[in-house]
Design a protein around this motif. Structure first.
Motif, mmCIF file in Angstrom:
data_model
loop_
_atom_site.group_PDB
_atom_site.id
_atom_site.type_symbol
_atom_site.label_atom_id
_atom_site.label_comp_id
_atom_site.label_asym_id
_atom_site.label_seq_id
_atom_site.Cartn_x
_atom_site.Cartn_y
_atom_site.Cartn_z
ATOM 1 N N LEU A 202 0.829 -1.205 0.000
ATOM 2 C CA LEU A 202 0.000 0.000 0.000
ATOM 3 C C LEU A 202 0.866 1.259 0.000
ATOM 4 O O LEU A 202 0.559 2.240 -0.692
ATOM 5 N N ARG A 203 1.937 1.244 0.779
ATOM 6 C CA ARG A 203 2.830 2.403 0.835
ATOM 7 C C ARG A 203 3.511 2.630 -0.513
ATOM 8 O O ARG A 203 3.750 3.779 -0.911
ATOM 9 N N HIS A 204 3.825 1.553 -1.241
ATOM 10 C CA HIS A 204 4.408 1.698 -2.567
ATOM 11 C C HIS A 204 3.390 2.241 -3.578
ATOM 12 O O HIS A 204 3.765 2.863 -4.567
ATOM 13 N N LEU A 205 2.103 1.998 -3.321
ATOM 14 C CA LEU A 205 1.059 2.417 -4.258
ATOM 15 C C LEU A 205 0.681 3.889 -4.131
ATOM 16 O O LEU A 205 0.172 4.480 -5.093
ATOM 17 N N ILE A 206 0.918 4.491 -2.968
ATOM 18 C CA ILE A 206 0.366 5.823 -2.682
ATOM 19 C C ILE A 206 0.851 6.873 -3.674
ATOM 20 O O ILE A 206 0.044 7.568 -4.310
ATOM 21 N N LEU A 207 2.146 7.013 -3.836
ATOM 22 C CA LEU A 207 2.675 8.086 -4.674
ATOM 23 C C LEU A 207 2.379 7.895 -6.165
ATOM 24 O O LEU A 207 1.948 8.847 -6.832
ATOM 25 N N PRO A 208 2.584 6.687 -6.747
ATOM 26 C CA PRO A 208 2.207 6.537 -8.166
ATOM 27 C C PRO A 208 0.723 6.770 -8.413
ATOM 28 O O PRO A 208 0.343 7.401 -9.404
ATOM 29 N N THR A 209 -0.123 6.269 -7.503
ATOM 30 C CA THR A 209 -1.565 6.461 -7.677
ATOM 31 C C THR A 209 -1.937 7.934 -7.571
ATOM 32 O O THR A 209 -2.729 8.442 -8.374
ATOM 33 N N ALA A 210 -1.378 8.630 -6.596
ATOM 34 C CA ALA A 210 -1.680 10.050 -6.431
ATOM 35 C C ALA A 210 -1.198 10.864 -7.624
ATOM 36 O O ALA A 210 -1.874 11.813 -8.053
ATOM 37 N N SER A 211 -0.040 10.516 -8.180
ATOM 38 C CA SER A 211 0.491 11.255 -9.326
ATOM 39 C C SER A 211 -0.441 11.159 -10.525
ATOM 40 O O SER A 211 -0.637 12.140 -11.256
ATOM 41 N N ILE A 212 -1.012 9.974 -10.739
ATOM 42 C CA ILE A 212 -1.925 9.788 -11.874
ATOM 43 C C ILE A 212 -3.298 10.353 -11.567
ATOM 44 O O ILE A 212 -3.947 10.967 -12.427
ATOM 45 N N ALA A 213 -3.764 10.156 -10.323
ATOM 46 C CA ALA A 213 -5.156 10.479 -9.986
ATOM 47 C C ALA A 213 -5.432 11.969 -9.910
ATOM 48 O O ALA A 213 -6.563 12.393 -10.145
ATOM 49 N N LEU A 214 -4.424 12.785 -9.591
ATOM 50 C CA LEU A 214 -4.685 14.215 -9.382
ATOM 51 C C LEU A 214 -5.224 14.889 -10.641
ATOM 52 O O LEU A 214 -6.183 15.662 -10.584
ATOM 53 N N VAL A 215 -4.621 14.589 -11.780
ATOM 54 C CA VAL A 215 -5.074 15.217 -13.026
ATOM 55 C C VAL A 215 -6.484 14.755 -13.369
ATOM 56 O O VAL A 215 -7.362 15.561 -13.719
ATOM 57 N N THR A 216 -6.737 13.442 -13.262
ATOM 58 C CA THR A 216 -8.063 12.917 -13.577
ATOM 59 C C THR A 216 -9.101 13.411 -12.582
ATOM 60 O O THR A 216 -10.249 13.685 -12.953
ATOM 61 N N THR A 217 -8.723 13.530 -11.313
ATOM 62 C CA THR A 217 -9.641 14.077 -10.311
ATOM 63 C C THR A 217 -10.048 15.503 -10.657
ATOM 64 O O THR A 217 -11.225 15.881 -10.527
ATOM 65 N N ALA A 218 -9.091 16.300 -11.103
ATOM 66 C CA ALA A 218 -9.399 17.683 -11.492
ATOM 67 C C ALA A 218 -10.394 17.713 -12.653
ATOM 68 O O ALA A 218 -11.308 18.542 -12.678
ATOM 69 N N ILE A 219 -10.244 16.796 -13.601
ATOM 70 C CA ILE A 219 -11.168 16.750 -14.740
ATOM 71 C C ILE A 219 -12.571 16.365 -14.261
ATOM 72 O O ILE A 219 -13.572 16.964 -14.687
ATOM 73 N N PHE A 220 -12.670 15.372 -13.389
ATOM 74 C CA PHE A 220 -13.973 14.962 -12.869
ATOM 75 C C PHE A 220 -14.630 16.092 -12.070
ATOM 76 O O PHE A 220 -15.850 16.288 -12.141
ATOM 77 N N ILE A 221 -13.839 16.822 -11.288
ATOM 78 C CA ILE A 221 -14.394 17.935 -10.506
ATOM 79 C C ILE A 221 -15.003 18.987 -11.426
ATOM 80 O O ILE A 221 -16.153 19.418 -11.251
ATOM 81 N N ARG A 222 -14.249 19.407 -12.422
ATOM 82 C CA ARG A 222 -14.715 20.473 -13.300
ATOM 83 C C ARG A 222 -15.920 20.028 -14.124
ATOM 84 O O ARG A 222 -16.879 20.795 -14.303
ATOM 85 N N PHE A 223 -15.887 18.791 -14.620
ATOM 86 C CA PHE A 223 -16.988 18.309 -15.449
ATOM 87 C C PHE A 223 -18.252 18.108 -14.618
ATOM 88 O O PHE A 223 -19.360 18.476 -15.039
#
Length: 343
Positions: A202-223
């Motif tokens: 889980l600790r290894h997953l946090i940073l790669p997942t957050a790096s990818i998810a932030l941009v997509t999260t921003a798109i979902f928020i705006r849409f």
């Protein structure tokens, strides 16, 4: 429904057929020996070359070669890597699930963070919380993924030392490869220190997942924010308010469902973005996925691996995108009623 299903199925088959033809043609477009580009084997003698050409039907017509290539694809005989001399099917079977795991968690985070924030921002638009949500989405969307990943590594790995720098799990844990999803493999394994291995993964997953998810999260928020604002400004909402319904009742009874309908096609559009960002992030975090594997193949000029890897990624994106698009059309039949321009 049947006609809609057949239409999307035909579209998927035709698109995959074009991708297969392009993949087949790449062996002749890549520099170097065509036989090596197809087989991944460098012939050491004239006799071996003749035998390999006969095995891969290179002494036959181009149509016979394509038919043989198609049969091998369906049978899982994808050739061998010219750099490692290992089966490409086995290598991709290990690397591709790691990428699917990463983008699945990133999409999960994006949906369950971006959509609720977008709804709240849309309902309370032009208020302090909405300004904060909009600011967060704009800042997140503005960061390049590779730069965001480097910032996360600098802060959380090098300076604070809270999270690991690379990989999927510590080498101390010998996790058996079964499903390809590291968390699921740990849960179903017989490791004596299963809990520690799960926390480490889980600790290894946090940073790669957050790096990818932030941009997509921003798109979902705006849409989502725009969708709920448009929906709550429609005429039926004003009519419901005139009958005494509160904004909360209108939102949960009508606005929520109608606002969610455009979200499903957005998920289909984000698949290619997630795959692209994952390939970049995998290289930075040394995540053993298909993106990192393809980058290494490009560095080593492993043309058989590049050809098959690109085909697998393309087929995955096309299949998932068309499937989600079909589901969204099935849930929202009104999208089929196209308006034609008139003179």
């Amino acid at each position: 429904m049947i006609s809609l299903l057949l239409r999307y199925f035909n579209l998927m088959v035709l698109t995959i057929a074009v991708l297969v033809i392009i993949s087949f043609s790449l062996a002749y477009m890549f520099p170097g020996d065509t036989l090596t580009n197809i087989s991944g084997i460098v012939p050491q003698s004239d006799e071996q070359r003749v035998a390999l050409e006969a095995a891969f039907k290179l002494d036959r017509s181009i149509f016979v070669q394509f038919w043989y290539y198609l049969q091998n694809l369906l049978n899982g005989d994808w050739g061998v890597s010219s750099s490692s001399q290992l089966s490409l099917f086995d290598e991709i079977s290990i690397a591709f699930p790691a990428t699917i795991e990463l983008i699945s968690y990133a999409l999960f985070v994006s949906i369950f963070v971006g959509i609720p924030l977008g709804f709240i921002g849309g309902i309370w638009h032009h208020k302090p919380f909405d300004f904060g949500v909009v600011t967060f989405s704009v800042v997140s969307y503005s960061f390049p993924v590779f730069w965001l990943a480097v910032i996360f590594i600098t802060i959380f790995c090098l300076q604070l030392g809270y999270l690991p720098l690379s990989g999927r799990v510590n080498f101390l844990y010998d996790v058996p490869h079964s499903s390809g999803f590291i968390l699921l493999d740990i849960i179903t394994s017989d490791l004596p220190d299963k809990k520690d291995a799960f926390i480490d993964a889980l600790r290894h997953l946090i940073l790669p997942t957050a790096s990818i998810a932030l941009v997509t999260t921003a798109i979902f928020i705006r849409f989502t924010r725009r969708s709920i604002m448009d929906e709550m400004n429609k005429g039926y909402v004003d009519a419901a308010k005139s009958r005494g319904f509160t904004t909360k009742q209108i939102f949960f009874k009508h606005g929520l469902r109608n606002s969610l309908l455009p979200i499903l096609p957005l998920m289909a559009m984000q698949i290619s973005t997630l795959i692209t960002n994952a390939m970049v992030v995998e290289t930075i975090f040394s995540w053993p996925g298909i993106g990192n594997w393809l980058i290494q193949a490009i560095y080593q000029r492993d043309y058989p691996a590049i050809r098959i890897g690109m085909l697998v990624v393309s087929v995955f994106v096309v299949t998932l995108t068309i499937s989600i698009e079909f589901i969204s059309r099935a849930f929202d039949p009104a999208r089929d009623k196209y308006q034609r321009a008139s003179i």
